[in-house]
Enzyme design. Structure first.
Site, PDB file in Angstrom:
ATOM      1  N   ASP A 270      -3.111  16.678   7.962  1.00 23.44           N
ATOM      2  CA  ASP A 270      -1.734  16.225   8.075  1.00 23.44           C
ATOM      3  C   ASP A 270      -1.537  15.477   9.400  1.00 23.44           C
ATOM      4  O   ASP A 270      -1.643  16.066  10.479  1.00 23.44           O
ATOM      5  CB  ASP A 270      -0.805  17.446   8.003  1.00 23.44           C
ATOM      6  CG  ASP A 270       0.649  17.059   7.925  1.00 23.44           C
ATOM      7  OD1 ASP A 270       0.997  15.902   8.252  1.00 23.44           O
ATOM      8  OD2 ASP A 270       1.464  17.932   7.542  1.00 23.44           O
TER       9      ASP A 270
ATOM     10  N   TYR B  83      14.111   5.274   3.944  1.00 22.85           N
ATOM     11  CA  TYR B  83      12.719   4.796   3.999  1.00 22.85           C
ATOM     12  C   TYR B  83      12.658   3.462   4.759  1.00 22.85           C
ATOM     13  O   TYR B  83      11.808   3.261   5.636  1.00 22.85           O
ATOM     14  CB  TYR B  83      12.201   4.646   2.567  1.00 22.85           C
ATOM     15  CG  TYR B  83      10.887   3.921   2.411  1.00 22.85           C
ATOM     16  CD1 TYR B  83       9.680   4.524   2.737  1.00 22.85           C
ATOM     17  CD2 TYR B  83      10.854   2.615   1.901  1.00 22.85           C
ATOM     18  CE1 TYR B  83       8.467   3.853   2.570  1.00 22.85           C
ATOM     19  CE2 TYR B  83       9.651   1.949   1.721  1.00 22.85           C
ATOM     20  CZ  TYR B  83       8.466   2.563   2.056  1.00 22.85           C
ATOM     21  OH  TYR B  83       7.281   1.894   1.882  1.00 22.85           O
TER      22      TYR B  83
ATOM     23  N   THR C  77      16.022  -8.204  -9.999  1.00 21.49           N
ATOM     24  CA  THR C  77      14.791  -8.995  -9.819  1.00 21.49           C
ATOM     25  C   THR C  77      13.914  -8.399  -8.720  1.00 21.49           C
ATOM     26  O   THR C  77      14.400  -7.774  -7.779  1.00 21.49           O
ATOM     27  CB  THR C  77      15.115 -10.454  -9.424  1.00 21.49           C
ATOM     28  OG1 THR C  77      15.995 -10.436  -8.296  1.00 21.49           O
ATOM     29  CG2 THR C  77      15.740 -11.214 -10.575  1.00 21.49           C
TER      30      THR C  77
END
Ligand code: NAD
Length: 329
Positions: free
Chosen positions: A50, A149, A219
């Site tokens: 990790d 994000y 799109t």
């Protein structure tokens, strides 16, 4: 022969990158939380660990590697990133990985460091018109990514840029736009639209409907993995720090993408557009002016070529998991 570290080597892009680096004859160490699901790693060493753990980062980043590729991130498709349910983990885990890696890379004197940012950093207000999204590199500010994000990616771009300015670290930053191809996640909730559509088509039988999220008029553009890797290599060989888009300019609606896959599969299906709360921005497309200017190159392969290879791989996976489907083909 270069000594290279690939962080996120158990993931989609990292797995392909390791293969390419090995084909080129380099010595490669890979690190990831997990082994690659779909093919054994070709890395000379593969550490499962990790990267939010500083001690692990000190262990794997212990020599002045010629190149480090930082691809590890807590990420997934719209179903993972846009519901809000994973925001804390996405921000915390990815930021910590980036903070750990850049600090340790400086300490050991890594020669060149690649950071994978994303088209998700672009402001939502420039991506409301599906036919005319704006994603030129200089349009990133004033910042307003539509997901945490994207905010984390923007923070980490700035982190890498700051280490470049203050410590003269040789970094390269790319903003990937929807990379796809074989050996990527295609099921389980973290898959992205090209893989999800390929899986649904592979599972369907003539006359079935396949679900496409939203009205299908949103799109996107999609870049096949081989051209992504070529873009990374060209950027690393250049003296341009970035950030620069690595993506395709072949914009397509989600429904058109689904139709393309049905044609590739030669199946007679129909599209069921379903209402979901989080489909991401209305329009997104790569803008390749800067990459052409700085690298004298931009991706150019037609989407259908990559989608054909990807469908074939996912179709084989689906049928290996569900042999009863073979008869229906
Ligand atoms: P992926 O999810 O397949 O690979 C990321 C890997 O990072 C995974 O294998 C995961 O296990 C690993 N990872 C996550 N947290 C970790 C940790 N704490 N320690 C060690 N490993 C950890 O994603 P990908 O598609 O290969 O993307 C690679 C990079 O490119 C990511 O940074 C992603 O944000 C970026 N990117 C990808 C796309 C795309 O379309 N694929 C688009 C934009 C940006």
């Amino acid at each position: 022969m270069k000594k290279v570290l690939v962080c996120g080597a158990g993931g989609f892009i990292g797995g392909h990158l390791v293969k390419k680096l090995k084909r080129q004859g380099h010595w490669v160490r890979g690190v990831d939380l997990k082994l690659h699901e779909y093919s054994p790693s070709m890395a000379d060493e593969f550490v499962v660990g990790d990267l939010t753990d500083q001690a692990l980062v000190r262990k794997v980043l212990d020599i002045p590697f010629d190149e480090v590729y930082q691809l590890a991130a807590d990420m997934g498709g719209a179903g993972y990133l846009f519901t809000g349910d994973n925001d804390a983990n996405v921000m915390h885990n990815s930021a910590l990985v980036n903070l750990n890696i850049i600090q340790q890379a400086l300490k050991v004197g890594v020669k060149k460091l690649f950071y994978s940012s994303s088209a998700c950093i672009y402001p939502a207000y420039n991506q409301e018109d599906p036919q005319n999204p704006k994603c030129s590199e200089d349009s990133a500010y004033p910042a307003m990514p539509d997901s945490e994000y994207g905010w984390e990616k923007l923070f980490s771009e700035r982190l890498f840029q700051a280490f470049n300015r203050n410590y003269n670290m040789d970094v390269r930053i790319a903003r990937f736009h929807n990379i796809f191809g074989p050996e990527g996640t295609y099921t389980g909730g973290k898959e992205k639209s090209p893989a999800a559509i390929c899986r649904k088509v592979a599972e369907a039988q003539d006359g079935d409907g396949i679900e496409v999220w939203g009205d299908g008029q949103q799109t996107r553009s999609y870049l096949y993995i081989d051209e992504c890797l070529e873009g990374i290599e060209r950027l690393m060989e250049s003296d341009f720090v970035g950030p620069v888009n690595i993506g395709s300019e072949e914009m397509i609606t989600l429904n058109q993408l689904a139709e393309m896959v049905m044609k590739i599969a030669n199946k007679n299906l129909y599209i069921k557009n379903i209402d979901v709360a989080h489909t991401g921005v209305r329009g997104r497309n790569s803008d390749n002016k800067l990459i052409k200017q700085k690298l004298g190159w931009a991706p150019s392969a037609p989407l259908v070529n990559g989608m054909t290879k990807t469908y074939q791989w996912i179709n084989a996976q689906v049928h290996a998991q569900m042999p009863e489907l073979v008869k229906a083909d």
